[in-house]
Design an enzyme around this catalytic site. Structure first.
Site, PDB file in Angstrom:
ATOM      1  N   HIS A 113      28.913  31.458  17.757  1.00  0.00           N
ATOM      2  CA  HIS A 113      28.319  31.673  19.142  1.00  0.00           C
ATOM      3  C   HIS A 113      29.393  30.980  19.935  1.00  0.00           C
ATOM      4  O   HIS A 113      29.455  31.446  21.507  1.00  0.00           O
ATOM      5  CB  HIS A 113      27.123  30.627  19.300  1.00  0.00           C
ATOM      6  CG  HIS A 113      25.798  31.386  18.755  1.00  0.00           C
ATOM      7  ND1 HIS A 113      24.856  31.933  19.699  1.00  0.00           N
ATOM      8  CD2 HIS A 113      25.377  31.696  17.594  1.00  0.00           C
ATOM      9  CE1 HIS A 113      24.161  32.630  19.011  1.00  0.00           C
ATOM     10  NE2 HIS A 113      24.231  32.486  17.633  1.00  0.00           N
ATOM     11  N   ASP A 114      30.209  30.397  19.781  1.00  0.00           N
ATOM     12  CA  ASP A 114      31.266  29.723  20.780  1.00  0.00           C
ATOM     13  C   ASP A 114      32.170  30.838  21.060  1.00  0.00           C
ATOM     14  O   ASP A 114      32.555  31.579  22.174  1.00  0.00           O
ATOM     15  CB  ASP A 114      32.242  28.636  19.911  1.00  0.00           C
ATOM     16  CG  ASP A 114      33.411  28.214  20.951  1.00  0.00           C
ATOM     17  OD1 ASP A 114      32.869  28.055  22.196  1.00  0.00           O
ATOM     18  OD2 ASP A 114      34.481  27.763  20.474  1.00  0.00           O
ATOM     19  N   ASP A 161      36.752  28.998  22.593  1.00  0.00           N
ATOM     20  CA  ASP A 161      37.338  27.913  23.465  1.00  0.00           C
ATOM     21  C   ASP A 161      36.711  26.563  23.239  1.00  0.00           C
ATOM     22  O   ASP A 161      36.817  25.617  24.060  1.00  0.00           O
ATOM     23  CB  ASP A 161      37.524  28.237  24.641  1.00  0.00           C
ATOM     24  CG  ASP A 161      36.129  28.794  25.327  1.00  0.00           C
ATOM     25  OD1 ASP A 161      35.295  28.608  24.505  1.00  0.00           O
ATOM     26  OD2 ASP A 161      35.984  29.321  26.504  1.00  0.00           O
ATOM     27  N   SER A 214      33.771  25.843  23.928  1.00  0.00           N
ATOM     28  CA  SER A 214      32.793  25.793  25.316  1.00  0.00           C
ATOM     29  C   SER A 214      31.454  25.486  24.802  1.00  0.00           C
ATOM     30  O   SER A 214      30.737  25.006  25.338  1.00  0.00           O
ATOM     31  CB  SER A 214      32.968  26.986  26.155  1.00  0.00           C
ATOM     32  OG  SER A 214      32.632  28.293  25.481  1.00  0.00           O
ATOM     33  N   GLU A 216      26.498  26.407  27.269  1.00  0.00           N
ATOM     34  CA  GLU A 216      25.965  27.241  26.371  1.00  0.00           C
ATOM     35  C   GLU A 216      24.926  26.550  25.501  1.00  0.00           C
ATOM     36  O   GLU A 216      24.170  27.125  24.987  1.00  0.00           O
ATOM     37  CB  GLU A 216      27.012  27.920  25.480  1.00  0.00           C
ATOM     38  CG  GLU A 216      27.952  28.578  26.354  1.00  0.00           C
ATOM     39  CD  GLU A 216      29.366  29.016  25.894  1.00  0.00           C
ATOM     40  OE1 GLU A 216      29.381  28.981  24.359  1.00  0.00           O
ATOM     41  OE2 GLU A 216      30.413  29.060  26.389  1.00  0.00           O
TER      42      GLU A 216
END
Ligand code: NAG
Ligand code: NAG
Length: 220
Positions: free
Chosen positions: A67-68, A75, A77, A89
């Protein structure tokens, strides 16, 4: 996937991105070999323990990485918490209460940071987000009070304080020069002396173009 492959997969791709934050643009699997040897062993230990505790965690960590990576690249995130100005996210509708394994990532981080206090955390102590404007940080962590080639040794270990310095050892054409200076203090001293002389020769005023000042502090 076998546990060994699994954990190397997780750490080689991911941990590099967020454990300390990476100052330069290049990612390499051996980034921590010199600055934090043992980091991967520590990561391996935590990931194995988490999977031994709950086998589903293996799949959860893989999914977390997936999923990242599929939102604007791998990154880290997905690890960001929401802030008043940034919606992360984690709580996006598709992920909310579904992505898991963040606690394992926290344990990895804690394990590695005690293991290797690290350049970044020591710099953060010197240079907090607010205040500390008069604090000093050495450009040369090896021998801060000696004029020598220590800064090149730092750069070899990706510990250059200034981004602009570290760029000289960043997988480019000047890497070999940095390496050479790091190993050969005499070559550095000789080249430095020549460079200073060369710099001093930048368009000095000569003849009637200039004057020999009677007082250094003001024009005659
Ligand atoms: C073990 O797994 C349980 C959930 O099954 C979790 O609550 C706990 O935090 C885990 N402990 C460790 C050390 O991973
Ligand atoms: C995420 O889940 C929490 C807890 O169930 C809920 O309060 C929140 O509204 C959810 N957020 C979104 C964006 O769905």
């Amino acid at each position: 996937m076998a546990p060994k492959n699994f954990s190397s997969f997780i750490h080689s791709i991911w941990i590099l991105l967020f454990v300390f934050g990476v100052a330069s643009a290049q990612l390499t699997p051996d980034f921590y070999d010199k600055t934090c040897p043992g980091a991967f062993a520590a990561i391996d230990k935590v990931v194995r323990a988490a999977i031994a505790n709950e086998s589903r965690m293996g799949a959860s960590l893989l999914r977390l990485q997936f999923h990242d990576c599929f939102v604007n690249g791998c990154d880290g995130s997905v690890l960001l918490d929401d802030t008043p100005t940034m919606k992360g996210e984690k709580t996006a509708a598709a992920n909310n209460n579904s992505l898991r394994g963040f606690d394992v990532i926290d344990r990895i981080k804690a394990e590695v940071e005690s293991l290797c206090p690290g350049v970044v955390s020591s710099l953060r102590a010197i240079c907090p987000i607010t205040g500390g404007d008069n604090n000093l940080a050495p450009l040369d962590t090896e021998t801060p009070t000696v004029f020598d080639n220590g800064i090149y040794k730092d750069m070899m270990m990706e510990k250059g304080l200034l981004h602009s310095d570290q760029q000289f050892h960043n997988g480019g054409s000047t890497d070999s020069q940095v390496e050479g200076y790091s190993k050969n203090p005499e070559a550095f001293a000789a080249d430095f002396g020549n460079a200073m002389i060369k710099m001093g020769n930048i368009t000095p005023l000569t003849g009637t173009s200039g004057q020999i000042r009677l007082n250094c502090r003001k024009a005659n």
